[in-house]
Scaffold this motif. Structure first.
Motif, PDB file in Angstrom:
ATOM      1  N   VAL A 290       0.708 -28.521  14.224  1.00  0.00           N
ATOM      2  CA  VAL A 290       1.309 -27.272  14.704  1.00  0.00           C
ATOM      3  C   VAL A 290       1.804 -27.476  16.130  1.00  0.00           C
ATOM      4  O   VAL A 290       1.012 -27.655  17.054  1.00  0.00           O
ATOM      5  CB  VAL A 290       0.306 -26.109  14.600  1.00  0.00           C
ATOM      6  CG1 VAL A 290       0.951 -24.810  15.087  1.00  0.00           C
ATOM      7  CG2 VAL A 290      -0.178 -25.957  13.156  1.00  0.00           C
TER       8      VAL A 290
ATOM      9  N   LYS B 246       3.908 -25.441  17.958  1.00  0.00           N
ATOM     10  CA  LYS B 246       4.378 -24.263  18.709  1.00  0.00           C
ATOM     11  C   LYS B 246       4.008 -24.380  20.180  1.00  0.00           C
ATOM     12  O   LYS B 246       2.892 -24.811  20.513  1.00  0.00           O
ATOM     13  CB  LYS B 246       3.788 -22.987  18.109  1.00  0.00           C
ATOM     14  CG  LYS B 246       2.278 -22.895  18.234  1.00  0.00           C
ATOM     15  CD  LYS B 246       1.706 -21.709  17.459  1.00  0.00           C
ATOM     16  CE  LYS B 246       0.213 -21.591  17.677  1.00  0.00           C
ATOM     17  NZ  LYS B 246      -0.462 -20.882  16.595  1.00  0.00           N
TER      18      LYS B 246
ATOM     19  N   LEU C 285       4.883 -20.713   9.991  1.00  0.00           N
ATOM     20  CA  LEU C 285       3.527 -20.179   9.850  1.00  0.00           C
ATOM     21  C   LEU C 285       3.377 -18.771  10.387  1.00  0.00           C
ATOM     22  O   LEU C 285       2.297 -18.185  10.266  1.00  0.00           O
ATOM     23  CB  LEU C 285       2.541 -21.071  10.638  1.00  0.00           C
ATOM     24  CG  LEU C 285       2.666 -22.579  10.455  1.00  0.00           C
ATOM     25  CD1 LEU C 285       1.769 -23.300  11.458  1.00  0.00           C
ATOM     26  CD2 LEU C 285       2.286 -22.967   9.034  1.00  0.00           C
TER      27      LEU C 285
ATOM     28  N   MET D  33      -1.920 -19.241   1.506  1.00  0.00           N
ATOM     29  CA  MET D  33      -2.256 -19.621   2.878  1.00  0.00           C
ATOM     30  C   MET D  33      -3.111 -18.515   3.474  1.00  0.00           C
ATOM     31  O   MET D  33      -2.981 -17.352   3.094  1.00  0.00           O
ATOM     32  CB  MET D  33      -0.963 -19.765   3.678  1.00  0.00           C
ATOM     33  CG  MET D  33      -1.125 -20.016   5.169  1.00  0.00           C
ATOM     34  SD  MET D  33      -1.332 -18.521   6.171  1.00  0.00           S
ATOM     35  CE  MET D  33      -0.598 -19.064   7.703  1.00  0.00           C
TER      36      MET D  33
ATOM     37  N   VAL E 212      -5.506 -17.448   7.349  1.00  0.00           N
ATOM     38  CA  VAL E 212      -6.150 -17.712   8.634  1.00  0.00           C
ATOM     39  C   VAL E 212      -7.515 -17.027   8.548  1.00  0.00           C
ATOM     40  O   VAL E 212      -7.594 -15.861   8.171  1.00  0.00           O
ATOM     41  CB  VAL E 212      -5.324 -17.106   9.789  1.00  0.00           C
ATOM     42  CG1 VAL E 212      -6.009 -17.357  11.126  1.00  0.00           C
ATOM     43  CG2 VAL E 212      -3.906 -17.661   9.793  1.00  0.00           C
TER      44      VAL E 212
ATOM     45  N   MET F 207      -7.779 -24.777  10.637  1.00  0.00           N
ATOM     46  CA  MET F 207      -7.157 -24.982  11.931  1.00  0.00           C
ATOM     47  C   MET F 207      -8.119 -25.874  12.728  1.00  0.00           C
ATOM     48  O   MET F 207      -9.093 -26.366  12.177  1.00  0.00           O
ATOM     49  CB  MET F 207      -6.903 -23.631  12.605  1.00  0.00           C
ATOM     50  CG  MET F 207      -6.059 -22.739  11.707  1.00  0.00           C
ATOM     51  SD  MET F 207      -5.816 -20.993  12.163  1.00  0.00           S
ATOM     52  CE  MET F 207      -5.727 -20.980  13.927  1.00  0.00           C
ATOM     53  N   SER F 208      -7.862 -26.065  14.015  1.00  0.00           N
ATOM     54  CA  SER F 208      -8.702 -26.990  14.778  1.00  0.00           C
ATOM     55  C   SER F 208     -10.184 -26.630  14.690  1.00  0.00           C
ATOM     56  O   SER F 208     -11.042 -27.509  14.604  1.00  0.00           O
ATOM     57  CB  SER F 208      -8.264 -27.012  16.245  1.00  0.00           C
ATOM     58  OG  SER F 208      -6.970 -27.565  16.350  1.00  0.00           O
TER      59      SER F 208
ATOM     60  N   ARG G 204      -3.647 -27.039   9.069  1.00  0.00           N
ATOM     61  CA  ARG G 204      -2.638 -26.774  10.111  1.00  0.00           C
ATOM     62  C   ARG G 204      -3.312 -26.931  11.472  1.00  0.00           C
ATOM     63  O   ARG G 204      -4.050 -26.058  11.902  1.00  0.00           O
ATOM     64  CB  ARG G 204      -2.103 -25.345   9.959  1.00  0.00           C
ATOM     65  CG  ARG G 204      -1.662 -24.960   8.532  1.00  0.00           C
ATOM     66  CD  ARG G 204      -1.251 -23.496   8.492  1.00  0.00           C
ATOM     67  NE  ARG G 204      -2.283 -22.626   9.035  1.00  0.00           N
ATOM     68  CZ  ARG G 204      -3.188 -21.965   8.319  1.00  0.00           C
ATOM     69  NH1 ARG G 204      -3.193 -22.041   7.007  1.00  0.00           N
ATOM     70  NH2 ARG G 204      -4.086 -21.215   8.917  1.00  0.00           N
ATOM     71  N   ILE G 205      -3.061 -28.055  12.118  1.00  0.00           N
ATOM     72  CA  ILE G 205      -3.819 -28.394  13.319  1.00  0.00           C
ATOM     73  C   ILE G 205      -2.902 -28.516  14.528  1.00  0.00           C
ATOM     74  O   ILE G 205      -1.960 -29.317  14.517  1.00  0.00           O
ATOM     75  CB  ILE G 205      -4.579 -29.737  13.129  1.00  0.00           C
ATOM     76  CG1 ILE G 205      -5.361 -29.752  11.805  1.00  0.00           C
ATOM     77  CG2 ILE G 205      -5.490 -30.001  14.324  1.00  0.00           C
ATOM     78  CD1 ILE G 205      -6.481 -28.753  11.703  1.00  0.00           C
ATOM     79  N   GLY G 206      -3.192 -27.722  15.554  1.00  0.00           N
ATOM     80  CA  GLY G 206      -2.458 -27.816  16.810  1.00  0.00           C
ATOM     81  C   GLY G 206      -3.300 -28.445  17.899  1.00  0.00           C
ATOM     82  O   GLY G 206      -3.160 -29.621  18.244  1.00  0.00           O
ATOM     83  N   THR G 207      -4.226 -27.630  18.446  1.00  0.00           N
ATOM     84  CA  THR G 207      -5.007 -28.006  19.623  1.00  0.00           C
ATOM     85  C   THR G 207      -5.690 -29.370  19.502  1.00  0.00           C
ATOM     86  O   THR G 207      -5.680 -30.155  20.454  1.00  0.00           O
ATOM     87  CB  THR G 207      -6.078 -26.919  19.884  1.00  0.00           C
ATOM     88  OG1 THR G 207      -5.430 -25.640  19.822  1.00  0.00           O
ATOM     89  CG2 THR G 207      -6.725 -27.090  21.232  1.00  0.00           C
TER      90      THR G 207
ATOM     91  N   ARG H 247      -2.552 -25.448  24.273  1.00  0.00           N
ATOM     92  CA  ARG H 247      -1.144 -25.077  24.276  1.00  0.00           C
ATOM     93  C   ARG H 247      -0.673 -24.661  25.670  1.00  0.00           C
ATOM     94  O   ARG H 247      -1.376 -23.954  26.368  1.00  0.00           O
ATOM     95  CB  ARG H 247      -0.894 -23.911  23.301  1.00  0.00           C
ATOM     96  CG  ARG H 247      -0.595 -24.382  21.893  1.00  0.00           C
ATOM     97  CD  ARG H 247      -0.274 -23.237  20.968  1.00  0.00           C
ATOM     98  NE  ARG H 247      -1.472 -22.521  20.532  1.00  0.00           N
ATOM     99  CZ  ARG H 247      -2.310 -22.952  19.590  1.00  0.00           C
ATOM    100  NH1 ARG H 247      -2.095 -24.101  18.994  1.00  0.00           N
ATOM    101  NH2 ARG H 247      -3.351 -22.245  19.249  1.00  0.00           N
TER     102      ARG H 247
HETATM  103  C1  LIG Z   1      -1.351 -21.872  15.960  1.00  0.00           C
HETATM  104  C2  LIG Z   1      -1.683 -21.888  14.523  1.00  0.00           C
HETATM  105  C3  LIG Z   1      -2.454 -22.934  13.965  1.00  0.00           C
HETATM  106  C4  LIG Z   1      -3.048 -24.078  14.795  1.00  0.00           C
HETATM  107  O1  LIG Z   1      -4.155 -23.625  15.529  1.00  0.00           O
HETATM  108  P1  LIG Z   1      -5.099 -24.626  16.355  1.00  0.00           P
HETATM  109  O2  LIG Z   1      -6.335 -23.834  16.548  1.00  0.00           O
HETATM  110  O3  LIG Z   1      -4.377 -24.924  17.634  1.00  0.00           O
HETATM  111  O4  LIG Z   1      -5.309 -25.838  15.538  1.00  0.00           O
HETATM  112  C5  LIG Z   1      -2.680 -22.904  12.603  1.00  0.00           C
HETATM  113  N1  LIG Z   1      -2.208 -21.914  11.820  1.00  0.00           N
HETATM  114  C6  LIG Z   1      -1.470 -20.897  12.315  1.00  0.00           C
HETATM  115  C7  LIG Z   1      -0.992 -19.827  11.401  1.00  0.00           C
HETATM  116  C8  LIG Z   1      -1.183 -20.857  13.673  1.00  0.00           C
HETATM  117  O5  LIG Z   1      -0.469 -19.832  14.154  1.00  0.00           O
END
Ligand SMILES: *Cc1c(COP(=O)(O)O)cnc(C)c1O
Length: 236
Positions: A39, A41, A84, A170, A172, A207-208, A223-226, A232
């Motif tokens: 991810v 963003k 997302l 999907m 969260v 997620m993370s 879905r991994i960002g951090t 971020r």
């Molecule tokens: C930002 C986001 C993520 C990633 O989140 P992290 O905690 O940074 O891994 C995953 N899914 C969605 C829908 C997001 O908006």
């Protein structure tokens, strides 16, 4: 390419791949069943170039303007773009112009626009129904998504729409709550959607902070960002 940033991102990717492998081993699953979506963003296109250079092919964004600009600038890197974020119906057609997968289809009102966008480029856009995982007792949604009772009708509508392909669900996880019961509810909903179309087998969760319980519950897309890219940057 910034070597220091490249090393940090490579480390993040290695760490997350290790977590996925460990979680799969614990759950008796094949890591090949789990796709990592990074991810991106708020992170700059230069980071996405590094990711592509390191072999990442799936990237996720949650805001239309930012995603459209990055997809245009980085066309040619062979990336697949996952959307997302919350979608406004007046932007659905434009999002379907450039994304490969929309994870956040949460109401019937979005479907016509998505189909129009897909048709305008002659592509098929993969769609997931976003499911609200707030506990049934609260009666409210904090993180978006269709109410569980609305998921199957929405899945049926997607399956019947030209230019769109129903792929699965999907979600969260709710904030400040054990994600396990929520992911168990999601897995049950995913089974109902597979009954609409057996090929709609994707389960996008994790997620993370909750990658492991998501894989335990059957996630096929995390879905991994951090954990890959770090904290971020602030939104400007
Ligand atoms: C930002 C986001 C993520 C990633 O989140 P992290 O905690 O940074 O891994 C995953 N899914 C969605 C829908 C997001 O908006």
């Amino acid at each position: 390419m910034n070597e220091e940033r490249r090393r940090a991102i490579a480390q993040g990717l290695t760490a997350v791949s290790g977590r996925i492998a460990d979680a799969c081993a614990k759950a008796g699953r094949d890591p090949g069943e789990v796709t990592l979506i990074v991810v991106t963003k708020f992170f700059p296109p230069s980071d996405i170039r590094i990711l592509a250079d390191l072999g990442v092919r799936e990237v996720g964004e949650n805001r239309h303007q930012e995603a459209a600009a990055k997809a245009a600038e980085l066309a040619g890197l062979g990336l697949r773009w996952h959307f997302l974020g919350t979608l406004q119906s007046n932007k659905a057609a434009r999002v379907a112009d450039y994304v490969d997968v929309v994870h956040s289809v949460d109401r019937a009102k979005l479907v016509a626009g998505l189909a129009r966008g897909a048709a305008s480029t002659g592509r098929v856009v993969d769609c997931l129904v976003q499911v609200d995982l707030d506990p049934p007792s609260t009666g409210s949604t904090t993180r978006g998504g269709a109410a569980p009772a609305d998921v199957v009708p929405l899945a049926e509508l997607l399956a019947a729409t030209d230019g769109l392909r129903l792929r699965g669900v999907m979600a969260v996880a709710p904030l400040e709550e054990d994600p396990r019961p929520a992911f168990a509810r999601l897995a049950a909903t995913a089974a109902q959607v597979r009954a609409v179309d057996p090929s709609a087998s994707w389960l996008s969760a994790g997620m993370s902070g909750d990658l492991e319980p998501a894989i335990e519950a059957g996630a096929t897309h995390v879905r991994i960002g951090t954990s890959v890219l770090g904290k971020r940057p602030e939104i400007k």
